[in-house]
Design a protein around this motif. Sequence first.
Motif, PDB file in Angstrom:
ATOM      1  N   GLU A 191       2.420   1.910  -3.290  1.00 19.02           N
ATOM      2  CA  GLU A 191       1.417   2.425  -4.227  1.00 19.02           C
ATOM      3  C   GLU A 191       1.164   3.907  -3.950  1.00 19.02           C
ATOM      4  O   GLU A 191       1.128   4.745  -4.853  1.00 19.02           O
ATOM      5  N   ARG A 192       1.049   4.218  -2.649  1.00 17.25           N
ATOM      6  CA  ARG A 192       0.788   5.625  -2.302  1.00 17.25           C
ATOM      7  C   ARG A 192       1.963   6.516  -2.693  1.00 17.25           C
ATOM      8  O   ARG A 192       1.795   7.654  -3.128  1.00 17.25           O
ATOM      9  N   LYS A 203       3.926   6.065  -5.163  1.00 13.54           N
ATOM     10  CA  LYS A 203       3.877   6.273  -6.615  1.00 13.54           C
ATOM     11  C   LYS A 203       2.898   7.381  -6.961  1.00 13.54           C
ATOM     12  O   LYS A 203       3.187   8.260  -7.786  1.00 13.54           O
ATOM     13  N   VAL A 204       1.716   7.332  -6.303  1.00 11.13           N
ATOM     14  CA  VAL A 204       0.694   8.357  -6.557  1.00 11.13           C
ATOM     15  C   VAL A 204       1.259   9.733  -6.197  1.00 11.13           C
ATOM     16  O   VAL A 204       1.160  10.698  -6.959  1.00 11.13           O
ATOM     17  N   ALA A 205       1.925   9.781  -5.014  1.00 10.60           N
ATOM     18  CA  ALA A 205       2.461  11.065  -4.560  1.00 10.60           C
ATOM     19  C   ALA A 205       3.517  11.589  -5.534  1.00 10.60           C
ATOM     20  O   ALA A 205       3.570  12.779  -5.849  1.00 10.60           O
ATOM     21  N   GLU A 235       1.917  13.103  -8.420  1.00 12.36           N
ATOM     22  CA  GLU A 235       1.395  14.433  -8.045  1.00 12.36           C
ATOM     23  C   GLU A 235       2.495  15.486  -8.115  1.00 12.36           C
ATOM     24  O   GLU A 235       2.348  16.553  -8.705  1.00 12.36           O
ATOM     25  N   THR A 273       0.843  -1.208   0.000  1.00  3.96           N
ATOM     26  CA  THR A 273       0.000   0.000   0.000  1.00  3.96           C
ATOM     27  C   THR A 273       0.873   1.252   0.000  1.00  3.96           C
ATOM     28  O   THR A 273       0.630   2.217  -0.740  1.00  3.96           O
ATOM     29  N   LEU A 274       1.919   1.208   0.862  1.00  6.53           N
ATOM     30  CA  LEU A 274       2.775   2.398   0.953  1.00  6.53           C
ATOM     31  C   LEU A 274       3.484   2.673  -0.375  1.00  6.53           C
ATOM     32  O   LEU A 274       3.575   3.824  -0.812  1.00  6.53           O
TER      33      LEU A 274
END
Length: 902
Positions: free
Chosen positions: A760-761, A763-765, A768, A757-758
């Motif tokens: 993945e997060r 990557k999203v960040a 951004e 999860t971390l």
Amino acid sequence: MQTHEIRKRFLDHFVNAGHTEVPSASVILDDPNLLFVNAGMVQFVPFFLGQRTPPYATATSVQKCIRTPDIDEVGITTRHNTFFQMAGNFSFGDYFKRRAIELAWTLLTNPVSEGGYGFDPERLWATVFYDDDEAVGLWQEVAGLPSERIQRRGMADNYWSMGIPGPCGPCSEIYYDRGPEYGIEGGPEANEDRYIEIWNLVFMQNERGEGTSKDDFEILGPLPRKNIDTGMGVERIACLLQNVDNVYETDLVRPVIDTVAAVAPRGYGQGSHTDDVRYRIIADHSRTAAIIIGDGVTPGNEGRGYVLRRLLRRIIRAAKLLGVDQPIMSELMTTVRDAMGPSYPELVTDFDRIHRIAVAEETAFNRTLVAGSRLFDEAAQSTKTAGKSVLSGTDAFTLHDTYGFPIDLTLEMAAEAGLSVDELGFRELMAEQRRRAKADAAARKHAHADLSAYRELVDSGPTEFTGFNELSSEAKILGIFVDGKRVPVVSHHARSGNEAPALDRVEIVLDRTPLYAESGGQIADIGTISGTGTGGGAKAAVTDVQKIAKTLFVHRVNVESGEFVEGDTVTAAVDAKWRHGATQGHSGTHMVHAALRQVLGPNAVQAGSLNRPGYLRFDFNWQGALSEQQRSDIELITNEAVEADYAVNTFHTQLEKAKSMGAMALFGEAYPEEVRVVEIGGPFSLELCGGTHVHNSAQIGPVTLLGESSVGSGVRRVEAYVGLDSFKHLAKERALLAGLASSLKVPSEEVPGRVATLVERLKVAEREVEKMRLATARAAAANAAAGAETVGRVRLVAQRMSAGMTANDLRSLVGDIRAGLGSEPAVIALIAEGDNGSVPYVVGTNTQAQDLGLRANDLVKALASAVDGRGGGKADLAQGSGKNPGGIETALAALRAEVARS
Ligand code: SER
């Protein structure tokens, strides 16, 4: 007469004369000074030297031989093979010169109908050692040779040794005259191509020491008995009896030439000597490679592996130079198998492995050739750019050394590219490399010479190993060595006293010892040697035990107290904890080996191993990485077998019997006739092994595979922890996981999910952040464009950007701004204070500005000089970096002034 028949007649002739037929030995015998077996007598050396009593008085064999020093002669002369079959007869203190001459002569000249080779006696010549009147007399008497066909020659030609210390003696060679079409008259002394050597009879009677060449070595003295060693070249006899021009066209070699001719654009024997030589190289080397691989060698970068690699690469290159573009190794190996299989069944039974290894090397080398060709193209290009027409010797050498390009390939490619090659420079670099190799070889010989100090003890018999049954044994000191020299006494004071020299290397040899000497992958035991009786108080720590000549155990020690004297009685003891760990490591290795073969099959052949307390590693032949599934299967099968608590049995049996039971042996290892077999769990694991083992498999404890990696072309390695170390390793991993769980504030089993999860997060960040960076850059570009000034007819953006921007950032901004400025002449110059005091800057112009004479690569100089920088580029875009942020405003002003001048 076919080669098979030539071999058969030879063996029959000597068996009928009472000789025992002995099979060919492997081409690899365990002698560090001998790369490959190069004569029929090699397997009999201990008999000649009197070290072992032969089980027969006379013997005969056809031995596989490898000789590579003349590799460059292959194909050029009519008679050089890197692999050949040497038929020989041997007498160990039985008959001598007369009978040897008689037996050779009758086989050569007896009619074919009576089992002989039917050579015309008028065409045979003999050479003898220059003062061997006895041999001259015997040739006349026994063979009826006239004196004009007996020539006397010196040490270099007629005194035979293996080229290293060992048995030696004067020899007498038999030659066949092929007739005037092969050259001038005058016997072997005049011409060795017309008068071809077919048989060498060595009157083996002395022992030689070190030396520098064929005719410069020390003769140490007579052997215990007078012996006979003869060697007849089977291929040369075949060449004569089959009436072909050279050894490459004989029945067992020619098929390889035909295989190549079937796919090559230019045929064999069509007038090009260069092409014919290439055909012969392929034919010769293919056989040699198959035989060497069959005996356990894999391609590598040193020693035997290097010889094999060189042979395989020469084959591939020769094929390429013949214009063969497709892979060819598979057909070559198949042809060799079909031709040679009847005499060498291992080429048939082991074909899959031989084929796989040879083809893998071809694939790998073809990749190298592609890379080398790229380097060649670059080198050729830069030679031309520099206005030269000669490729440098260094380039040719690099192509040879790194990519295995032979000089003729480089020459040919250079000619195609319209260049020549500095061959002289190339040869100088090659000579330099050879000098280095020679120096290495000399250093190795020296190491060997040092062993002579132990000779007397080696001769007095093997050390008795008591360590299978006890950990502590009483023993007698047979010898003490300090820095490789034998001394009668060694004492602790000598080490610590002011006067005495420091003792760098103290070694003790005992008549018996429980301490295991490093061998078979198991490292040496550690322990102690302590004095008893009058020597009480003497104590030495044993740090290593090595075998010399395979039989003598040498203990390397630190003397900690007292004094050791030759002849003393002492107690030698193994460190029990160490030994326990060592047995776990060694038995663990057998378990992993067995599991590995269950999972991967019989092609995963052992290539080496090492084990010590708590750790093991195991190398095996295998192409490509193991999958995660294979890895964990191996681990599971190993641990299930440990858990099954199998009994460990050791027993001695005949080598053949052990092999027929399916016991695994190491390729290339020379085993004695009686071998020790270690059996764990009946059929589960059965290996030839001299090591120390646990009693039951459960004593090994857990086995944890650490990983699997490549250790060279086609060889993989697994490593594992065993016993308590295995547990400690797992405990460490558990602690690591617990630490992660607590940082992540989740239970252990949720760590992987949490980390996923971390990630993945993250990557999203990151996406951004990237978006925002782009938006900021666009805004900056818009701002900058808005701040465009008009200088004369030019729209100019000359700005300092925010600190921390890189040259890349600036470059993409310049592009954006330029695109937004429309069709008027435009110049954009951006500069910023970068990291670490650097000052990156970029200048861009559009074509309209360039038409006014404003070129970015000129303008950038105005910026550069103010910030102590340099810069360059093209008319539309240039960039650079300076070191003086204080000069940024001056730089921009200078640029404005420059633009204003246009
Ligand atoms: N050892 C001798 C040779 O190799 C004869 O067998 O020529």
